[in-house]
Design an enzyme around this catalytic site. Sequence first.
Site, PDB file in Angstrom:
ATOM      1  N   ASP A  56       0.845  -1.196   0.000  1.00 17.62           N
ATOM      2  CA  ASP A  56       0.000   0.000   0.000  1.00 17.62           C
ATOM      3  C   ASP A  56       0.874   1.238   0.000  1.00 17.62           C
ATOM      4  O   ASP A  56       1.606   1.497   0.955  1.00 17.62           O
ATOM      5  CB  ASP A  56      -0.878   0.006   1.259  1.00 17.62           C
ATOM      6  CG  ASP A  56      -2.049  -0.945   1.121  1.00 17.62           C
ATOM      7  OD1 ASP A  56      -2.792  -0.820   0.138  1.00 17.62           O
ATOM      8  OD2 ASP A  56      -2.205  -1.818   1.987  1.00 17.62           O
ATOM      9  N   HIS A  87      -0.448  -0.911  -4.756  1.00 15.26           N
ATOM     10  CA  HIS A  87      -1.693  -0.140  -4.783  1.00 15.26           C
ATOM     11  C   HIS A  87      -1.313   1.312  -4.532  1.00 15.26           C
ATOM     12  O   HIS A  87      -0.986   1.694  -3.404  1.00 15.26           O
ATOM     13  CB  HIS A  87      -2.646  -0.688  -3.703  1.00 15.26           C
ATOM     14  CG  HIS A  87      -3.903   0.098  -3.542  1.00 15.26           C
ATOM     15  ND1 HIS A  87      -4.704   0.007  -2.426  1.00 15.26           N
ATOM     16  CD2 HIS A  87      -4.523   1.001  -4.354  1.00 15.26           C
ATOM     17  CE1 HIS A  87      -5.738   0.817  -2.552  1.00 15.26           C
ATOM     18  NE2 HIS A  87      -5.646   1.433  -3.711  1.00 15.26           N
ATOM     19  N   GLY A 163      -6.679   4.377   3.151  1.00  9.97           N
ATOM     20  CA  GLY A 163      -5.805   5.152   4.028  1.00  9.97           C
ATOM     21  C   GLY A 163      -5.378   4.409   5.276  1.00  9.97           C
ATOM     22  O   GLY A 163      -4.295   4.647   5.781  1.00  9.97           O
ATOM     23  N   GLY A 166      -7.724  -1.903   9.234  1.00  8.83           N
ATOM     24  CA  GLY A 166      -8.545  -2.074  10.435  1.00  8.83           C
ATOM     25  C   GLY A 166      -9.885  -1.355  10.399  1.00  8.83           C
ATOM     26  O   GLY A 166     -10.573  -1.257  11.419  1.00  8.83           O
ATOM     27  N   ASP A 196     -10.929  -4.734  -1.285  1.00  6.94           N
ATOM     28  CA  ASP A 196      -9.892  -4.377  -0.310  1.00  6.94           C
ATOM     29  C   ASP A 196     -10.485  -3.436   0.726  1.00  6.94           C
ATOM     30  O   ASP A 196     -11.043  -2.393   0.380  1.00  6.94           O
ATOM     31  CB  ASP A 196      -8.740  -3.694  -1.074  1.00  6.94           C
ATOM     32  CG  ASP A 196      -7.586  -3.272  -0.180  1.00  6.94           C
ATOM     33  OD1 ASP A 196      -7.600  -3.571   1.025  1.00  6.94           O
ATOM     34  OD2 ASP A 196      -6.667  -2.627  -0.711  1.00  6.94           O
ATOM     35  N   GLY A 197     -10.341  -3.843   2.005  1.00  6.53           N
ATOM     36  CA  GLY A 197     -10.807  -2.997   3.096  1.00  6.53           C
ATOM     37  C   GLY A 197     -11.848  -3.728   3.929  1.00  6.53           C
ATOM     38  O   GLY A 197     -12.931  -4.054   3.435  1.00  6.53           O
ATOM     39  N   GLY A 198     -11.469  -4.052   5.176  1.00  5.95           N
ATOM     40  CA  GLY A 198     -12.409  -4.737   6.066  1.00  5.95           C
ATOM     41  C   GLY A 198     -12.721  -6.157   5.625  1.00  5.95           C
ATOM     42  O   GLY A 198     -13.764  -6.713   5.982  1.00  5.95           O
ATOM     43  N   SER A 219      -5.332  -6.690   8.320  1.00  2.00           N
ATOM     44  CA  SER A 219      -5.450  -7.066   9.731  1.00  2.00           C
ATOM     45  C   SER A 219      -5.993  -8.485   9.925  1.00  2.00           C
ATOM     46  O   SER A 219      -5.564  -9.175  10.855  1.00  2.00           O
ATOM     47  CB  SER A 219      -6.273  -6.032  10.506  1.00  2.00           C
ATOM     48  OG  SER A 219      -7.382  -5.626   9.782  1.00  2.00           O
TER      49      SER A 219
END
Length: 243
Positions: A56, A87, A163, A166, A196-198, A219
């Site tokens: 990232d 990314h 950004g 978590g 991507d994300g959570g 995470s």
Amino acid sequence: MDRSGSEETTAPPSVKGDARTTRLAIVPSLLSADWTCLREQLAEVERAGADRVQIDVMDGHFVPPISLGPVSVEAVRRATRLPIEAHLMVERPEQHVESFLRAGAEWIIVHWEASLHLHRLVRTIREGGGRPGVALNPATPAALLEEILPELDLVLVMTVNPGYSGQAFLEGVLPKIRRVRQMIDRIHPSCALEVDGGIDATTAPRAAQAGADVFVAASAIFQHPQGIAAGLRLLRQSLATVL
Ligand code: DX5
């Protein structure tokens, strides 16, 4: 909105027996890795069956934090045989793609919102030997992909505002994943659909039902209480439930 939801009139893609399910991929994001023992962490995700790793890249402008850059990609390149995807959460990505390709990233993902000349940028990545992907922030409509899609190897639908790792998965993005899946199936079926994300063992199957086939997680893998291998295994098992 899940498969049972009535928000969309068009049926979601068939998941059982679908060719797509044979190539679901898991991509650990190194943002949550312990960089003091990076080589061991990479060996562990490799042994646990990760398909590639994501780096990232954040510039403090496109997203508030500053994170990793080409030097990090070079270090990871030396420490693993897994393919690397970068990314790029940066403004003016056209100034940076070549250095990430040189550093050893195979996949370069740029944000739709960050480039005024996306077509030229995607061509630059391809001509530099990379595999181009375009990311959409949660509020960016799927329809904006229509013209660029034939040029892409991957679409990344962000399921959080980028950004930070978590953050909680944004349920409201599921209908957009379905729309992107329909567009990919219609225009360019070999293009991957990444989320991507959570992403964890609860949200990954929901995204898969909506049509995603590549799952990035930071995470849920690197912060898993039972360790990296357990985190990755649970994600893989959760995806098997939609096969
Ligand atoms: C979002 C990054 C993600 C993030 C994911 O800004 O692009 O890769 O690190 O983190 P988790 O999986 O913890 O939501």
